[in-house]
Scaffold this active site. Structure first.
Site, PDB file in Angstrom:
ATOM      1  N   SER A   1       0.863  -1.184   0.000  1.00 50.79           N
ATOM      2  CA  SER A   1       0.000   0.000   0.000  1.00 50.79           C
ATOM      3  C   SER A   1       0.897   1.230   0.000  1.00 50.79           C
ATOM      4  O   SER A   1       1.866   1.294   0.773  1.00 50.79           O
ATOM      5  CB  SER A   1      -0.911   0.013   1.231  1.00 50.79           C
ATOM      6  N   GLU A   2       0.576   2.206  -0.858  1.00 55.09           N
ATOM      7  CA  GLU A   2       1.495   3.333  -1.024  1.00 55.09           C
ATOM      8  C   GLU A   2       1.599   4.232   0.193  1.00 55.09           C
ATOM      9  O   GLU A   2       2.454   5.121   0.240  1.00 55.09           O
ATOM     10  CB  GLU A   2       1.156   4.155  -2.260  1.00 55.09           C
ATOM     11  N   ASN A   3       0.739   4.031   1.209  1.00 56.20           N
ATOM     12  CA  ASN A   3       0.921   4.813   2.426  1.00 56.20           C
ATOM     13  C   ASN A   3       2.003   4.226   3.329  1.00 56.20           C
ATOM     14  O   ASN A   3       2.319   4.804   4.365  1.00 56.20           O
ATOM     15  CB  ASN A   3      -0.400   4.953   3.194  1.00 56.20           C
TER      16      ASN A   3
END
Length: 217
Positions: A45-47
């Protein structure tokens, strides 16, 4: 016809052993719930997490553990956490094998529009543009038509583009389609859905070759 879980379950079949996979907001987040138990997959997940698991059971949520869509998630043994710069370094460095995104529109040449509807409030593009610019294998999970019954699989996108010529495959509530240089090639039909219904719901060029099988969900 498939519901959102059915779309995610069908896309999960595209996930292979050893893949690093990025899941976009919406239907794609459900894919983690349906991946086969006998393969090892790393969801990113890009977070800032690598090693996402399925959604937690009610009462077991950790409010500090979320995906890019602010939904609570679980982390598998060995999961790692890192800052946004490291996350996008993975994406831009093409270390993600498969990207699964939602979309408002997909064009027959593989263009995707999934971040903005003019005149409506938008929080920002998020990581979508980086993902579609860097990934070599992009699958879109979406409904075939909008709430007005208008096709979302178009000759040309009408909304602001997120990426150009990047989508490889689309899985909707009606069908599985491959994006080719001649248009959308129909690969599979949703259970109970006819080729004629899919043709009627598709504005873009639809290529039908021989008998089209029903999906096995």
């Amino acid at each position: 016809m498939l519901d959102k879980n059915g779309i995610a379950k069908r896309i999960a079949k595209e996930v292979k052993d050893g893949y690093y996979v990025n899941l976009g907001i919406g239907i794609p987040t459900l894919v983690a719930n349906f991946v086969r138990d006998d393969i090892e997959v790393e969801f990113q997940s890009e977070n800032g997490i690598l090693g996402m698991g399925p959604f937690p059971f009610e009462g077991e949520e950790d409010p500090d553990l979320i995906n890019a869509g602010k939904q609570t998630i679980t982390a598998l043994p060995g999961a790692s956490y890192f800052d946004s710069a490291m996350s996008f370094g993975m994406i831009r460095g093409q270390h993600v094998d498969l990207t699964i995104l939602g979309a408002m529109e997909v064009a027959e040449n593989g263009d995707i529009a999934n971040w903005k509807i003019p005149g409506k409030m938008v929080k920002g593009m998020g990581g979508a543009m980086d993902l579609v610019a860097s990934a070599e294998n992009i699958i879109v999970a979406m409904m075939h038509t909008n709430r007005e019954g208008e096709s979302k699989l178009l000759k040309r996108c009408t909304l602001p583009l997120t990426g150009v010529g990047c989508v490889k495959k689309v899985v909707t509530n009606l069908a599985v389609l491959e994006v080719t240089d001649k248009g959308f090639k129909l690969l599979e039909r949703a259970p109970g859905i006819s080729v004629e219904e899919i043709q009627k719901a598709t504005e873009g060029t639809l290529i039908v070759e021989g008998e089209v099988p029903e999906m096995e969900i």
